[in-house]
Design an enzyme around this catalytic site. Structure first.
Site, PDB file in Angstrom:
ATOM      1  N   LYS A  33       7.498  -3.935   7.714  1.00 44.37           N
ATOM      2  CA  LYS A  33       8.673  -3.188   8.169  1.00 44.37           C
ATOM      3  C   LYS A  33       8.661  -1.719   7.752  1.00 44.37           C
ATOM      4  O   LYS A  33       9.442  -0.928   8.258  1.00 44.37           O
ATOM      5  CB  LYS A  33       9.954  -3.866   7.722  1.00 44.37           C
ATOM      6  CG  LYS A  33      10.311  -3.822   6.276  1.00 44.37           C
ATOM      7  CD  LYS A  33      11.745  -4.363   6.195  1.00 44.37           C
ATOM      8  CE  LYS A  33      12.200  -4.668   4.815  1.00 44.37           C
ATOM      9  NZ  LYS A  33      13.489  -5.348   4.823  1.00 44.37           N
ATOM     10  N   GLY A  38       1.866  -1.346   1.544  1.00 43.91           N
ATOM     11  CA  GLY A  38       2.967  -1.729   0.644  1.00 43.91           C
ATOM     12  C   GLY A  38       3.210  -0.727  -0.465  1.00 43.91           C
ATOM     13  O   GLY A  38       2.856   0.455  -0.376  1.00 43.91           O
ATOM     14  N   LYS A  49      -2.104   7.032  -9.983  1.00 46.54           N
ATOM     15  CA  LYS A  49      -3.431   7.348 -10.538  1.00 46.54           C
ATOM     16  C   LYS A  49      -3.955   8.673 -10.002  1.00 46.54           C
ATOM     17  O   LYS A  49      -4.708   9.363 -10.676  1.00 46.54           O
ATOM     18  CB  LYS A  49      -4.417   6.212 -10.264  1.00 46.54           C
ATOM     19  CG  LYS A  49      -4.319   5.109 -11.290  1.00 46.54           C
ATOM     20  CD  LYS A  49      -3.081   4.279 -11.131  1.00 46.54           C
ATOM     21  CE  LYS A  49      -2.320   3.876 -12.293  1.00 46.54           C
ATOM     22  NZ  LYS A  49      -1.156   3.048 -12.035  1.00 46.54           N
ATOM     23  N   ILE A 180       5.122   1.430 -16.206  1.00 52.09           N
ATOM     24  CA  ILE A 180       5.410   2.528 -15.278  1.00 52.09           C
ATOM     25  C   ILE A 180       6.033   3.705 -16.034  1.00 52.09           C
ATOM     26  O   ILE A 180       5.643   4.861 -15.855  1.00 52.09           O
ATOM     27  CB  ILE A 180       6.321   2.035 -14.117  1.00 52.09           C
ATOM     28  CG1 ILE A 180       5.552   1.022 -13.262  1.00 52.09           C
ATOM     29  CG2 ILE A 180       6.797   3.198 -13.258  1.00 52.09           C
ATOM     30  CD1 ILE A 180       6.361   0.368 -12.148  1.00 52.09           C
ATOM     31  N   GLU A 199      13.876   3.087 -25.025  1.00 50.34           N
ATOM     32  CA  GLU A 199      13.447   1.718 -24.722  1.00 50.34           C
ATOM     33  C   GLU A 199      14.360   0.728 -25.437  1.00 50.34           C
ATOM     34  O   GLU A 199      14.643   0.867 -26.624  1.00 50.34           O
ATOM     35  CB  GLU A 199      11.978   1.555 -25.162  1.00 50.34           C
ATOM     36  CG  GLU A 199      11.473   0.128 -25.275  1.00 50.34           C
ATOM     37  CD  GLU A 199      11.537  -0.680 -23.978  1.00 50.34           C
ATOM     38  OE1 GLU A 199      11.124  -0.172 -22.931  1.00 50.34           O
ATOM     39  OE2 GLU A 199      12.038  -1.825 -24.039  1.00 50.34           O
ATOM     40  N   VAL A 261      13.105   0.812 -15.462  1.00 47.47           N
ATOM     41  CA  VAL A 261      13.457  -0.418 -16.188  1.00 47.47           C
ATOM     42  C   VAL A 261      12.907  -1.673 -15.504  1.00 47.47           C
ATOM     43  O   VAL A 261      13.396  -2.774 -15.719  1.00 47.47           O
ATOM     44  CB  VAL A 261      14.991  -0.524 -16.408  1.00 47.47           C
ATOM     45  CG1 VAL A 261      15.474   0.560 -17.343  1.00 47.47           C
ATOM     46  CG2 VAL A 261      15.750  -0.475 -15.084  1.00 47.47           C
ATOM     47  N   ASP A 302       4.550  -9.815  -5.725  1.00 41.14           N
ATOM     48  CA  ASP A 302       5.739  -9.487  -6.511  1.00 41.14           C
ATOM     49  C   ASP A 302       6.947 -10.353  -6.154  1.00 41.14           C
ATOM     50  O   ASP A 302       7.818 -10.587  -6.993  1.00 41.14           O
ATOM     51  CB  ASP A 302       6.127  -8.008  -6.296  1.00 41.14           C
ATOM     52  CG  ASP A 302       5.195  -7.045  -7.034  1.00 41.14           C
ATOM     53  OD1 ASP A 302       4.184  -7.504  -7.598  1.00 41.14           O
ATOM     54  OD2 ASP A 302       5.493  -5.838  -7.037  1.00 41.14           O
ATOM     55  N   HIS A 434     -27.662   0.899 -23.299  1.00 39.34           N
ATOM     56  CA  HIS A 434     -27.396   1.942 -24.299  1.00 39.34           C
ATOM     57  C   HIS A 434     -27.749   3.306 -23.720  1.00 39.34           C
ATOM     58  O   HIS A 434     -28.775   3.429 -23.052  1.00 39.34           O
ATOM     59  CB  HIS A 434     -28.245   1.679 -25.540  1.00 39.34           C
ATOM     60  CG  HIS A 434     -28.125   2.757 -26.562  1.00 39.34           C
ATOM     61  ND1 HIS A 434     -27.006   2.897 -27.370  1.00 39.34           N
ATOM     62  CD2 HIS A 434     -28.970   3.776 -26.910  1.00 39.34           C
ATOM     63  CE1 HIS A 434     -27.187   3.934 -28.168  1.00 39.34           C
ATOM     64  NE2 HIS A 434     -28.364   4.495 -27.902  1.00 39.34           N
TER      65      HIS A 434
HETATM   66  P1  FAD Z   1       4.197  -4.791  -1.904  1.00 38.09           P
HETATM   67  O1  FAD Z   1       3.028  -3.956  -2.188  1.00 38.09           O
HETATM   68  O2  FAD Z   1       5.512  -4.321  -2.401  1.00 38.09           O
HETATM   69  O3  FAD Z   1       4.260  -4.990  -0.341  1.00 38.09           O
HETATM   70  C1  FAD Z   1       5.295  -5.708   0.264  1.00 38.09           C
HETATM   71  C2  FAD Z   1       5.464  -5.227   1.694  1.00 38.09           C
HETATM   72  O4  FAD Z   1       6.324  -6.111   2.388  1.00 38.09           O
HETATM   73  C3  FAD Z   1       6.131  -3.859   1.773  1.00 38.09           C
HETATM   74  O5  FAD Z   1       5.299  -2.965   2.491  1.00 38.09           O
HETATM   75  C4  FAD Z   1       7.442  -4.125   2.487  1.00 38.09           C
HETATM   76  O6  FAD Z   1       7.824  -3.064   3.356  1.00 38.09           O
HETATM   77  C5  FAD Z   1       7.134  -5.375   3.287  1.00 38.09           C
HETATM   78  N1  FAD Z   1       8.306  -6.192   3.619  1.00 38.09           N
HETATM   79  C6  FAD Z   1       9.284  -6.626   2.759  1.00 38.09           C
HETATM   80  N2  FAD Z   1      10.161  -7.409   3.407  1.00 38.09           N
HETATM   81  C7  FAD Z   1       9.748  -7.479   4.688  1.00 38.09           C
HETATM   82  C8  FAD Z   1      10.248  -8.118   5.861  1.00 38.09           C
HETATM   83  N3  FAD Z   1      11.334  -8.888   5.805  1.00 38.09           N
HETATM   84  N4  FAD Z   1       9.579  -7.950   7.012  1.00 38.09           N
HETATM   85  C9  FAD Z   1       8.459  -7.193   7.076  1.00 38.09           C
HETATM   86  N5  FAD Z   1       7.939  -6.555   6.013  1.00 38.09           N
HETATM   87  C10 FAD Z   1       8.569  -6.703   4.834  1.00 38.09           C
HETATM   88  N6  FAD Z   1      -0.027  -2.703  -9.994  1.00 38.09           N
HETATM   89  C11 FAD Z   1      -1.305  -2.741 -10.438  1.00 38.09           C
HETATM   90  O7  FAD Z   1      -1.940  -3.783 -10.364  1.00 38.09           O
HETATM   91  N7  FAD Z   1      -1.891  -1.625 -10.966  1.00 38.09           N
HETATM   92  C12 FAD Z   1      -1.234  -0.449 -11.085  1.00 38.09           C
HETATM   93  O8  FAD Z   1      -1.792   0.536 -11.573  1.00 38.09           O
HETATM   94  C13 FAD Z   1       0.107  -0.383 -10.618  1.00 38.09           C
HETATM   95  N8  FAD Z   1       0.816   0.769 -10.697  1.00 38.09           N
HETATM   96  C14 FAD Z   1       2.086   0.816 -10.194  1.00 38.09           C
HETATM   97  C15 FAD Z   1       2.791   2.005 -10.279  1.00 38.09           C
HETATM   98  C16 FAD Z   1       4.079   2.092  -9.773  1.00 38.09           C
HETATM   99  C17 FAD Z   1       4.832   3.388  -9.872  1.00 38.09           C
HETATM  100  C18 FAD Z   1       4.668   0.950  -9.156  1.00 38.09           C
HETATM  101  C19 FAD Z   1       6.041   1.030  -8.568  1.00 38.09           C
HETATM  102  C20 FAD Z   1       3.973  -0.239  -9.067  1.00 38.09           C
HETATM  103  C21 FAD Z   1       2.680  -0.331  -9.597  1.00 38.09           C
HETATM  104  N9  FAD Z   1       1.961  -1.511  -9.555  1.00 38.09           N
HETATM  105  C22 FAD Z   1       0.683  -1.557 -10.052  1.00 38.09           C
HETATM  106  C23 FAD Z   1       2.540  -2.762  -8.988  1.00 38.09           C
HETATM  107  C24 FAD Z   1       1.996  -3.000  -7.570  1.00 38.09           C
HETATM  108  O9  FAD Z   1       2.318  -1.897  -6.763  1.00 38.09           O
HETATM  109  C25 FAD Z   1       2.600  -4.273  -7.025  1.00 38.09           C
HETATM  110  O10 FAD Z   1       2.367  -5.326  -7.927  1.00 38.09           O
HETATM  111  C26 FAD Z   1       1.977  -4.642  -5.673  1.00 38.09           C
HETATM  112  O11 FAD Z   1       2.194  -3.627  -4.728  1.00 38.09           O
HETATM  113  C27 FAD Z   1       2.559  -5.961  -5.167  1.00 38.09           C
HETATM  114  O12 FAD Z   1       1.988  -6.270  -3.948  1.00 38.09           O
HETATM  115  P2  FAD Z   1       2.776  -7.157  -2.882  1.00 38.09           P
HETATM  116  O13 FAD Z   1       1.823  -7.312  -1.739  1.00 38.09           O
HETATM  117  O14 FAD Z   1       3.335  -8.334  -3.516  1.00 38.09           O
HETATM  118  O15 FAD Z   1       4.035  -6.264  -2.451  1.00 38.09           O
END
Ligand code: FAD
Length: 455
Positions: A33, A38, A49, A180, A199, A261, A302, A434
């Site tokens: 969406k 994501g 990064k 984060i 914290e 948080v 997530d 090494h």
């Molecule tokens: P997401 O990447 O959140 O993707 C979910 C997608 O689903 C989104 O694009 C959303 O638009 C879509 N969606 C939701 N509901 C619907 C719907 N009803 N219909 C259609 N589409 C929908 N993780 C790491 O491993 N290493 C890192 O260094 C790291 N750094 C981060 C830094 C920050 C600032 C943040 C915020 C997060 C970080 N993360 C990191 C966490 C990581 O981004 C998430 O764990 C990861 O993106 C989760 O993947 P996902 O596929 O579950 O969800």
């Protein structure tokens, strides 16, 4: 049925699951969406990064004199945020287009719009209804906020807004000392912002090994970051953040706040009730096969709240697809590596020293300080250590915690070792090239045998 599998969400969980399912011969549709890639590609892992890389490059150039490089005006070094933002956008664009290309190459149908359940096998996307035998929910997460009174004249940023900064804030309070918060506090401090961290827990980086979290706290304090732990934020006023610490009210004046948080599973707009999918404390409930309580519906990444990391989401996607394709597979959360990209980097896997002591009583800890590693000296970065935690009787590796340069790449060695149920004795027998930073892992394994060579 229109499809064998529909995946909701094209983040690192969803797009990896969709591609693998298509490779295994399934007819797959993915619905997104907002943006393909994501959170991770657009406002998470990748952009943070990119920002941190600019900081490291600036810091390396600042130290060029000690490597014999002349002709650089170190006093004039700075980071131009607009250039950084352009670089960030171009990297994101390249990665997002790459994922779109991969979906196309694997014949995954990509639909734009919100996917909403009508029943267990049917979704509504815009005006269209689509059906599938199996549905994988990969809807990700959203930023959490503290339920405290906020004066509207104080800018309160999310991580996404800080990633888009075009001007350096002069004084910022970061609420939350998790991963984060720590990465962004490190970035802000390095671009010249005066940073305070508040914290709630009694230390920063609560999930990280306590010894390493303590070393990071010391490093941050030396960098000039002011840290308040055991501090409960009670309100955000127009000119600062108010918190309670040991019964005393305190206030830090600032011009902006970063709310870091944590994140919460995102299920808005899915209409999970229509399919009868169970949710507990906001997260979609799954078992180790990634199945929800409804047969044929899976939840990865997530949105199930188990381990909110991009690589966990991707692996959960593969586990779900295997199970849909008839190959029984379970997720193992005990061996998920995690990484933090400050300098020195932090990378961990398995049990921390405290967790291992609690679970096993007697344990062994093989420690190797980076000052004893030749390559670290060559690189000019000898801060930190590598520690390997093993059980006492067989020296089986239970966890490893790295706080050193290249930690985030090196942790994969321990991941392989743990998945093969390797002991420290076996790691000792494996030849490490090494001079490399990875020799510190070899040395920590020697140390677990009580016979370190270079320390
Ligand atoms: P997401 O990447 O959140 O993707 C979910 C997608 O689903 C989104 O694009 C959303 O638009 C879509 N969606 C939701 N509901 C619907 C719907 N009803 N219909 C259609 N589409 C929908 N993780 C790491 O491993 N290493 C890192 O260094 C790291 N750094 C981060 C830094 C920050 C600032 C943040 C915020 C997060 C970080 N993360 C990191 C966490 C990581 O981004 C998430 O764990 C990861 O993106 C989760 O993947 P996902 O596929 O579950 O969800």
């Amino acid at each position: 049925m229109d499809f064998d599998i529909i995946v909701i969400g094209a983040g690192p969980g969803g797009y990896v699951a969709a591609i693998k399912a298509a490779q295994l011969g399934k007819k797959v549709c993915i619905v997104e969406k907002k943006h393909v890639g994501g959170t991770c590609l657009n406002v998470g892992c990748i952009p943070t990064k990119v920002l941190l890389k600019s900081v490291e490059t600036r810091n390396e150039v600042a130290q060029s004199g000690k490597f014999g490089i002349t002709g650089i005006d170190i006093g004039g070094l700075d980071i131009e945020l607009s250039v950084l933002q352009e670089r960030k956008s171009s990297i994101i664009k390249q990665l997002v287009q790459g994922v779109e290309g991969l979906l196309k190459k694997n014949k995954v149908i990509l639909k734009s719009g919100n996917a909403e359940f009508i029943d267990k096998k049917t979704l509504k996307v815009g005006d269209e209804k689509i059906t599938a035998d199996s549905i994988i929910i990969a809807a990700g997460s959203e930023t959490k906020s503290l339920p405290v009174a906020v004066d509207n004249s104080m800018p309160v940023y999310t991580s996404t807004e800080v990633l888009g900064l075009k001007k350096k804030p002069s004084k910022m309070v970061v609420i939350g000392g998790g991963v984060i918060g720590i990465e962004l506090a490190y970035f802000l401090n390095n671009i010249g912002t005066d940073v305070s961290i508040v914290e709630f827990m009694d230390r920063i980086l609560p999930p990280v090994d306590a010894e390493i979290a303590g070393m990071v706290e010391k490093q941050f304090t030396e960098m000039g970051i002011d840290i308040h732990t055991g501090a409960k934020v009670t309100k955000i006023e127009k000119d600062g953040v108010v918190f309670e610490n040991e019964g005393m009210e305190q206030k830090i004046k600032c011009g902006a706040v970063l709310m870091a948080v944590g994140r919460a599973p995102y299920t808005d707009g899915l209409n999970l009730d229509a399919a009868g999918v169970a949710v507990e404390r906001g997260a979609v409930v799954t078992d180790m096969t990634m199945s929800t309580n409804v047969k044929g519906i899976y939840a990865i990444g997530d949105v199930n709240g188990k381990s909110m990391l991009a690589h966990t989401a991707s692996m959960e996607g593969l586990v779900a697809v295997n199970n849909i394709c008839g190959k029984y597979t379970k997720m193992d959360y005990g061996k998920v590596p995690s990484a933090i990209y400050i300098n020195p980097e932090i990378a961990s896997i398995g049990l921390t020293e405290d967790q291992a002591k609690e679970k096993y009583g007697d344990i062994k800890v093989g420690r190797f300080p980076m000052i004893g590693n030749g390559k670290a000296l060559i690189e000019g970065e000898t801060r930190g250590l590598v520690k390997i935690i093993t059980d006492k009787s067989h020296l089986e590796i239970l966890g490893a915690h790295l706080y050193c340069i290249r930690a985030t790449d090196m942790i994969s060695e321990i991941s392989v070792a743990m998945n093969l149920e390797c002991t420290a004795n076996e790691l000792v027998k494996m030849i490490h090239p090494h001079p490399t930073i990875s020799e510190a892992i070899h040395e920590a394994a020697h140390a677990a045998e009580d016979r370190p060579i270079h320390f």
